[in-house]
Scaffold this active site. Sequence first.
Site, PDB file in Angstrom:
ATOM      1  N   CYS A 137       6.378  -2.376   3.029  1.00 49.29           N
ATOM      2  CA  CYS A 137       5.876  -1.429   2.027  1.00 49.29           C
ATOM      3  C   CYS A 137       5.894  -2.043   0.651  1.00 49.29           C
ATOM      4  CB  CYS A 137       6.739  -0.162   2.037  1.00 49.29           C
ATOM      5  SG  CYS A 137       6.251   1.048   0.801  1.00 49.29           S
ATOM      6  N   GLY A 138       4.757  -2.035  -0.019  1.00 46.61           N
ATOM      7  CA  GLY A 138       4.669  -2.648  -1.328  1.00 46.61           C
ATOM      8  C   GLY A 138       4.979  -1.724  -2.474  1.00 46.61           C
TER       9      GLY A 138
END
Length: 303
Positions: A137-138
Amino acid sequence: MGRITSRKKVVHIAAAGHAGSRAVRRLDSLAVEEPLEIRVAGEPLTVTMRTPGHDVELAAGFLVSEGVIIHREQFASAIHCGGPGTGGAAATPGAYALGASAVDGGNTYNVLDVTLAPGTPLPDPARARHSYTTSACGVCGAASIEQVSTTSAFDVSEDPLVVDADTLVALPELLRSQQNVFDKTGGLHAAGLYDAATGELLVVREDVGRHNAVDKVVGWAVLNGRLPLTGTVLQVSGRASFELVQKAVMAGIPMLSAVSAPSSLAVEMAESTGLTLAGFVRGTSMNVYSRPERVREGVLTPA
């Protein structure tokens, strides 16, 4: 492959039905995952879990996604911290553009300090990620959801891009053919940037994080003076998340194509920004979730 891959001993077991299974001890190649702390002017901005290599691109692309920079001249230099006696190897956009691997491919350090050009505002300290960014997840570490909805300097809704459907469905296989590290490990995401007019593959990057692979592509573009990326298609090897749509919009990319499904928020953002979002692009078909007129395929059949 250096620090991109690692060799580990495993026990490979093959089921053989009634004849019994067979176990073999052998070496297996794994994709390396290590933290990278990105600093700007010595101040920590974020820590991301990534595959080492193209770290300067990764940092530059991340800064585009965060709305800190929008063109090459704003990125003055970057240095890997921790080099014996010198603090590491420095890299400027000019030297970097001549050969990315020569700049950071041999780096053994996990802190990158970026210097912005004079007059370029530093990142707002309030936007610093207060927890590390995982490879899954960025935007998980954003201090608040409001920080994610950054306004892009580029309007992708006005891009006149049109792509033949046959061209679009061929992109996943073209991308797959360039995934050299995936061939060895089976453990990396990939992102590829294509020129819609010529069909030319401009750049491909692999990483354990899908968002990192996209940041490396965008970073390559900004360091080579190519933003905004009008008339291009971003092809990704997995699903289309909200963060990938955001990164495409921030770089001025008008079309995002994904092998797997998009999320509901990804579709909502694509619709609101005017980006064309295609999912399940595989074989001879796809689903186009927004701005379908950019895919040239004949008369649309009403649902």
